[in-house]
Design a protein around this motif. Structure first.
Motif, PDB file in Angstrom:
ATOM      1  N   ALA A 295      15.427  -3.695  -5.052  1.00  0.00           N
ATOM      2  CA  ALA A 295      16.138  -2.432  -4.844  1.00  0.00           C
ATOM      3  C   ALA A 295      16.686  -2.344  -3.424  1.00  0.00           C
ATOM      4  N   ALA A 296      15.901  -2.796  -2.444  1.00  0.00           N
ATOM      5  CA  ALA A 296      16.310  -2.684  -1.043  1.00  0.00           C
ATOM      6  C   ALA A 296      17.509  -3.567  -0.723  1.00  0.00           C
TER       7      ALA A 296
ATOM      8  N   VAL B 103      12.226  -1.665   9.168  1.00  0.00           N
ATOM      9  CA  VAL B 103      11.577  -0.491   8.608  1.00  0.00           C
ATOM     10  C   VAL B 103      10.557  -0.893   7.562  1.00  0.00           C
ATOM     11  N   VAL B 104       9.558  -0.054   7.415  1.00  0.00           N
ATOM     12  CA  VAL B 104       8.552  -0.232   6.370  1.00  0.00           C
ATOM     13  C   VAL B 104       8.633   0.984   5.453  1.00  0.00           C
ATOM     14  N   SER B 105       7.985   2.073   5.840  1.00  0.00           N
ATOM     15  CA  SER B 105       7.858   3.222   4.945  1.00  0.00           C
ATOM     16  C   SER B 105       9.192   3.871   4.606  1.00  0.00           C
ATOM     17  N   ALA B 106      10.168   3.818   5.505  1.00  0.00           N
ATOM     18  CA  ALA B 106      11.454   4.469   5.248  1.00  0.00           C
ATOM     19  C   ALA B 106      12.135   3.913   4.008  1.00  0.00           C
ATOM     20  N   ILE B 107      11.808   2.675   3.639  1.00  0.00           N
ATOM     21  CA  ILE B 107      12.339   2.088   2.405  1.00  0.00           C
ATOM     22  C   ILE B 107      11.235   1.904   1.373  1.00  0.00           C
ATOM     23  N   VAL B 108      10.120   1.293   1.770  1.00  0.00           N
ATOM     24  CA  VAL B 108       9.065   0.945   0.816  1.00  0.00           C
ATOM     25  C   VAL B 108       8.503   2.172   0.119  1.00  0.00           C
ATOM     26  N   ALA B 109       8.316   3.262   0.870  1.00  0.00           N
ATOM     27  CA  ALA B 109       7.719   4.467   0.293  1.00  0.00           C
ATOM     28  C   ALA B 109       8.746   5.418  -0.311  1.00  0.00           C
TER      29      ALA B 109
ATOM     30  N   SER C 116       0.820  -1.215   0.000  1.00  0.00           N
ATOM     31  CA  SER C 116       0.000   0.000   0.000  1.00  0.00           C
ATOM     32  C   SER C 116       0.856   1.269   0.000  1.00  0.00           C
ATOM     33  N   GLN C 117       2.141   1.149   0.359  1.00  0.00           N
ATOM     34  CA  GLN C 117       3.028   2.310   0.399  1.00  0.00           C
ATOM     35  C   GLN C 117       4.086   2.311  -0.713  1.00  0.00           C
ATOM     36  N   SER C 118       3.993   1.364  -1.612  1.00  0.00           N
ATOM     37  CA  SER C 118       5.108   1.117  -2.532  1.00  0.00           C
ATOM     38  C   SER C 118       5.079   1.927  -3.824  1.00  0.00           C
ATOM     39  N   ARG C 119       4.199   2.912  -3.938  1.00  0.00           N
ATOM     40  CA  ARG C 119       4.120   3.770  -5.136  1.00  0.00           C
ATOM     41  C   ARG C 119       3.795   2.966  -6.390  1.00  0.00           C
ATOM     42  N   GLY C 120       3.007   1.923  -6.229  1.00  0.00           N
ATOM     43  CA  GLY C 120       2.611   1.101  -7.359  1.00  0.00           C
ATOM     44  C   GLY C 120       3.618   0.048  -7.772  1.00  0.00           C
ATOM     45  N   ARG C 121       4.746   0.000  -7.075  1.00  0.00           N
ATOM     46  CA  ARG C 121       5.753  -1.010  -7.385  1.00  0.00           C
ATOM     47  C   ARG C 121       5.396  -2.329  -6.723  1.00  0.00           C
ATOM     48  N   SER C 122       5.818  -3.429  -7.331  1.00  0.00           N
ATOM     49  CA  SER C 122       5.567  -4.752  -6.755  1.00  0.00           C
ATOM     50  C   SER C 122       6.511  -4.996  -5.591  1.00  0.00           C
ATOM     51  N   ASN C 123       6.166  -6.002  -4.784  1.00  0.00           N
ATOM     52  CA  ASN C 123       7.071  -6.394  -3.709  1.00  0.00           C
ATOM     53  C   ASN C 123       8.442  -6.774  -4.253  1.00  0.00           C
TER      54      ASN C 123
END
Length: 214
Positions: free
Chosen positions: A29-30, A186-192, A16-23
């Motif tokens: 990238a991470a 972390v979630v949003s600090a990387i995913v978003a 939901s925070q990934s800017r439309g990118r897949s997992n």
């Protein structure tokens, strides 16, 4: 035999925070930026979709020797041969998860207090997810934040690896580690982030090379 896990920089997915990118796109990238462990968290999808997501991440991570932890769902973890499962305070009891998953499975447990941490260690948890350290919008139903003092207090009461989560970013991660956490999740600090590789690299620079291992 259980896998040895490097908990220093632990990514928790959130589409939901990934800017439309897949997992797969975000995780690829991470890990290029230094993420050492990945937890697949899916709260709003079918079991079959969860299974597909888990299989895709296993195909990505297994050749790189990066462990995949499944949030909540022991059945998914066992179905894909994931390294482990992470259980919240209202999920399947740890003893039942161990009985079903066996000794090979890494089992992490969320700890919202010293009492949670002590109980989880006594029951055989492999690591603790301290949650939340700071206030966060990622999880709506979280307990009051532990703060740095809470991290330090739990560190003083357990020898288990501690992975801190909740509102952690490049600006406060070093303080969390100094308080006694072995890793930061972390979630949003990387995913978003616009650039998950750069975001992960900035966080990875904070991590000590001497984290506790199981």
């Amino acid at each position: 035999m259980k896998p040895i896990i490097d908990y220093r920089l632990y990514l928790v997915t959130d589409r939901s925070q990934s800017r439309g990118r897949s997992n797969v796109e975000v995780v690829t990238a991470a890990i290029d930026g230094g993420v050492c462990c990945v937890q697949l968290r899916e709260k709003d999808c079918s079991t079959r979709q969860f299974l597909r997501e888990a299989r895709e991440l296993m195909a990505l991570l297994q050749p790189r020797n990066i462990p995949l932890i499944i949030n909540d769902r022991l059945d998914i973890a066992l179905a894909v041969g994931a390294a482990g499962v992470h259980l919240g305070q209202n999920d399947l009891p740890l003893r039942e998860a161990r009985r079903l998953g066996g000794d090979r499975l890494i089992i992490g447990v969320s700890a919202e207090s010293i009492e949670d941490a002590i109980a989880a260690e006594a029951e055989g948890a492999d690591y603790l997810g301290l949650s939340p350290v700071f206030a966060t919008a990622t999880k709506k139903d979280h307990a009051p934040p532990l703060g740095l003092n809470g991290v330090a207090a739990i560190r003083a009461r357990t020898g288990l690896p501690l992975v801190a989560i909740g509102g952690i970013n490049a600006g406060n991660g070093a303080a969390v580690l100094a308080a006694g956490a072995d890793g930061i999740a972390v979630v949003s600090a990387i995913v978003a982030a616009a650039d998950p590789t750069h975001a992960a690299r900035e966080l990875h620079r904070l991590c000590r090379p001497d984290s506790r291992l199981p």
